[in-house]
Design an enzyme around this catalytic site. Sequence first.
Site, PDB file in Angstrom:
ATOM      1  N   ASP A 228     -14.097 -54.216   6.905  1.00 34.04           N
ATOM      2  CA  ASP A 228     -14.795 -53.219   7.696  1.00 34.04           C
ATOM      3  C   ASP A 228     -15.694 -53.930   8.711  1.00 34.04           C
ATOM      4  OD1 ASP A 228     -15.312 -50.184   7.704  1.00 34.04           O
ATOM      5  OD2 ASP A 228     -17.328 -51.013   7.818  1.00 34.04           O
TER       6      ASP A 228
ATOM      7  N   ASP B  95     -12.685 -50.127  21.405  1.00 32.13           N
ATOM      8  CA  ASP B  95     -11.234 -50.286  21.283  1.00 32.13           C
ATOM      9  C   ASP B  95     -10.820 -51.733  21.534  1.00 32.13           C
ATOM     10  OD1 ASP B  95     -10.990 -47.614  20.709  1.00 32.13           O
ATOM     11  OD2 ASP B  95     -10.267 -47.037  22.702  1.00 32.13           O
TER      12      ASP B  95
ATOM     13  N   HIS C  40     -17.011 -46.512  23.791  1.00 34.56           N
ATOM     14  CA  HIS C  40     -15.776 -46.511  22.996  1.00 34.56           C
ATOM     15  C   HIS C  40     -14.662 -47.389  23.578  1.00 34.56           C
ATOM     16  CE1 HIS C  40     -16.854 -43.636  19.841  1.00 34.56           C
ATOM     17  NE2 HIS C  40     -17.628 -43.080  20.762  1.00 34.56           N
TER      18      HIS C  40
ATOM     19  N   GLU D 241     -12.436 -48.337  11.860  1.00 36.92           N
ATOM     20  CA  GLU D 241     -12.574 -49.787  12.002  1.00 36.92           C
ATOM     21  C   GLU D 241     -12.202 -50.518  10.718  1.00 36.92           C
ATOM     22  OE1 GLU D 241     -16.645 -48.330  10.627  1.00 36.92           O
ATOM     23  OE2 GLU D 241     -14.901 -47.590  11.705  1.00 36.92           O
TER      24      GLU D 241
ATOM     25  N   ASN E 275     -20.263 -49.010  19.208  1.00 39.99           N
ATOM     26  CA  ASN E 275     -19.736 -47.992  20.116  1.00 39.99           C
ATOM     27  C   ASN E 275     -20.856 -47.276  20.865  1.00 39.99           C
ATOM     28  OD1 ASN E 275     -16.949 -48.251  19.832  1.00 39.99           O
ATOM     29  ND2 ASN E 275     -16.906 -46.994  17.978  1.00 39.99           N
TER      30      ASN E 275
END
Length: 303
Positions: A173, A190, A186, A217, A181
Site C-alpha cells: 500500500d 496516476d 490525481h 493504490e 493526490n
Amino acid sequence: MNHEPQKVLVADDDAMNRQVLAELLKPEYTVLLAKNGEQALERAQRHAPDLVLLDVMMPDMDGYEVLRRLRADPHTAASAVIFVSGMDRPEDEANGLMMGAADYIAKPFNATVVMARVALHLQLVRQRRMLERLANIDGLTELANRRRFDEVYATEWQRARTTGAPLSLALLDVDAFKQYNDRYGHPAGDRVLRALARAVTACLRRPADLAARYGGEEVVLLLPDTDAVQARALMDQVGSAVAALQIPHAASHVASTLTVSIGGATLGASAFETAEDLFAAADRHLYQAKQDGRNRVVWRAPA
C-alpha cells in the site's frame, strides 16, 4: 508483443497433401505435421497450435473424433480447426461446423483459398488472445487486474496445498496516497501508480511471480515456490526500489519521498486452512506495518 510465427498443425493421412500444405505454409508459419489422429492429438497436446488443418477421413480415428478430443482437452480447446476433406456435401460441412470447426475446405483444395482462410482464422486467433489479455490487465498500471489475480491465486493455492510447496503472498500500500493526490492532483497520482508498477515488476524475475493491482493504490504480489525468508527479502527489495524512485511527497508524515508499507504471509505445511486465511494474514500484517509507522515490511512465517 510476441512476434514468433503462429503454429499450424497439418493432420492428413495422405503424404502428398501434407507435403503440399507444408510447402504452402512454411514461409509464414511454424508447421507441424501428423499422419493420423493419434499423432495429431499428441502434437496438439505438446505444441498447442494456433490452428489445425484436419483431414476428416483418416484411418483408426477420423477427424470428427480428433476434433471432439481437442475440444475436451483444456490444453487444446482454444485451437482453431479447419476441416480439409473430399466430403463436400452440405450436410458434411454443416456437421463439422456444428461440432466446433471454424471452417471447411473441400479437396482438391486451391492454394490461394487455403492461404486466405488460414490467414483469416489466424488473425481471429490473434485478436481473441489480445482481447483475453486486455481482460486480465489493469488499464492504468498494466499490472494484472483483480480478476486475473483471483484466477491465478486459486490455481496456485490448490497446487501448493497438493504438493506442499511454499506459497507467499504480500499486500503493498502506498503510504499517505490520499494526501499525495490532495497535494499534487490525481493525474500526478496516476503517474505515481504507473511508476510504482514498473518498480515492482522490475523486482519480479520469475515468470510464475504475479503482481496485480488489487484496488486503488494497493498491489498484491503472489510468489509461488517462495518461502518466507525469500519473500521477505524480495519485499525489502521492492520497498527499496520504490524509495529509489525519489518521488517527492511533501504531504507525507512518513518521509519526504514516496514510500510503501507491505504485509505478507507464507503458506507452510500446517498453516492456514483456506486461501482466504492466507490473504487475511497478509492483510493483517499490512495493517500492522501501518500501525508501526509505515515504510516497512511485516511478515508472518508459516507455522
